[in-house]
Motif scaffolding. Structure first.
Motif: not given
Length: 351
Positions: A39-45, A195-204, A212-220
């Motif tokens: 769910x969170x990954x869908x929102x973040x994507x 859900x998007x909080x955990x998905x953001x952490x997953x993206x990080x 990819x530091x940009x992905x880390x910053x965006x996810x965190x």
């Protein structure tokens, strides 16, 4: 009418209830992890695609997540079977009743989830060739997932309110929802915003693996901001519970108070790790938080049903072989899934 008269008789269980309760908490925590990723990954994507330019880092991250979402949804469904079965074993007389009361909506969850699942495949397949079609598929999938989550929140909260079952006299059509429950919306939001909080952490974590530091910053940024919001939502959930249950978490019940306190401390520690840009440490602390929150959720169920029922009072037949077979199968299954995920990651070049 006395609501207790509406509760069907409980049936005997093969093994002591504590084993089933522990397995319920464990399997539910695993289910929640994959649900959050889906769910969170869908929102973040979706947000990353809308806000990112065609060649931007956000679009690249959205593409990375899109490829993983069908797999995480499949794991969400599979890991959701076990806790649902354990709830039926221990609290079947409550869950079956609430499921019948909202049968039309409850049965609609199956085709809705199937549509959402295929939309994730369409989104991934059409990502490069048709931006409009892929975005539409992603939006439709998200709507299906949010709707299914709403039905689950309705059923799991309606089963705890026998006093609401009397509405069947006015509406016997199987279209009852638990909308009058003051805890429904905060519980639903607490789950969906996590859900998007955990998905953001997953993206990080993906960003850390791929450097990819940009992905880390965006996810965190997703993880830390929504975790801060979760603190407020969590307080709303607590205040929305029945007074006796709420007081149980504020010192009235030692175990419930301890579980809630540990969950809060672990959540704050995960937030601090996220602020300090330590995604791996934040991930372990987040998983520990999910596990303790699953135990806390179980205490909400126990304290709410206390006037009517206690799982500890269930008669035991002493047939331990089914439990042993399940535990062995669970361990072997988890090992097989871990192996398949590692093989999949290596073959696809994705971490």
């Amino acid at each position: 009418m006395d609501p207790a008269l509406l509760i069907p008789a409980a049936e005997a269980i093969p093994s002591p209830w504590g084993w089933f309760e522990a397995l319920l908490v464990l399997t539910f925590a695993l289910h929640v992890v994959f649900m959050n990723l889906t769910v969170g990954g869908t929102i973040v994507a979706l947000v990353a695609r809308i806000t990112g330019d065609r060649q931007s880092a956000r679009r690249e991250l959205a593409r990375e997540l899109a490829h993983r979402l069908p797999t995480t949804l499949a794991l969400t469904v599979n890991f959701g079977v076990a806790p649902l079965l354990f709830v039926q074993v221990l609290y079947g007389q409550f869950l079956y009743t609430s499921s019948v009361l909202m049968a039309v909506f409850w049965l609609s969850a199956i085709p809705t989830l199937i549509v959402g699942y295929y939309c994730l495949y369409i989104h991934d397949a059409k990502y490069q060739s048709s931006r409009g079609a892929s975005l539409l598929a992603l939006c439709l999938s998200l709507a299906c997932l949010l709707y299914t989550g709403f039905l689950l929140s309705n059923n799991m909260s309606l089963m705890l309110r026998p006093q609401a079952w009397t509405a069947y006299a006015e509406n016997p059509r199987g279209t009852l929802l638990n909308l009058a429950d003051p805890s429904l919306w905060p519980r639903y939001l607490h789950m969906m915003l996590a859900a998007p909080a955990v998905a953001g952490l997953y993206a990080a974590l993906i960003g850390a693996k791929k450097r990819r530091s940009d992905w880390i910053d965006f996810g965190l940024s997703w993880f830390t901001r929504l975790t801060m919001l979760q603190i407020l939502i969590g307080g709303w959930v607590l205040m929305s519970l029945p007074r006796e249950v709420m007081l149980g978490f504020m010192g009235g019940n030692t175990y419930a108070t301890a579980m809630l306190s540990v969950s809060v401390v672990l959540g704050l520690a995960a937030l601090l790790a996220g602020i300090q840009k330590r995604p791996t440490q934040a991930a372990w602390l987040t998983f520990a938080t999910i596990a303790t929150m699953a135990a806390t959720r179980a205490q909400v169920r126990t304290l709410t049903l206390a006037p009517y029922f206690s799982a500890a009072s269930l008669p035991v037949t002493g047939e331990v072989s089914p439990l042993i077979m399940f535990v062995v199968s669970l361990v072997l299954g988890l090992g097989a899934i871990a192996y398949m995920l590692r093989t999949y990651a290596k073959s696809s070049g994705r971490g």
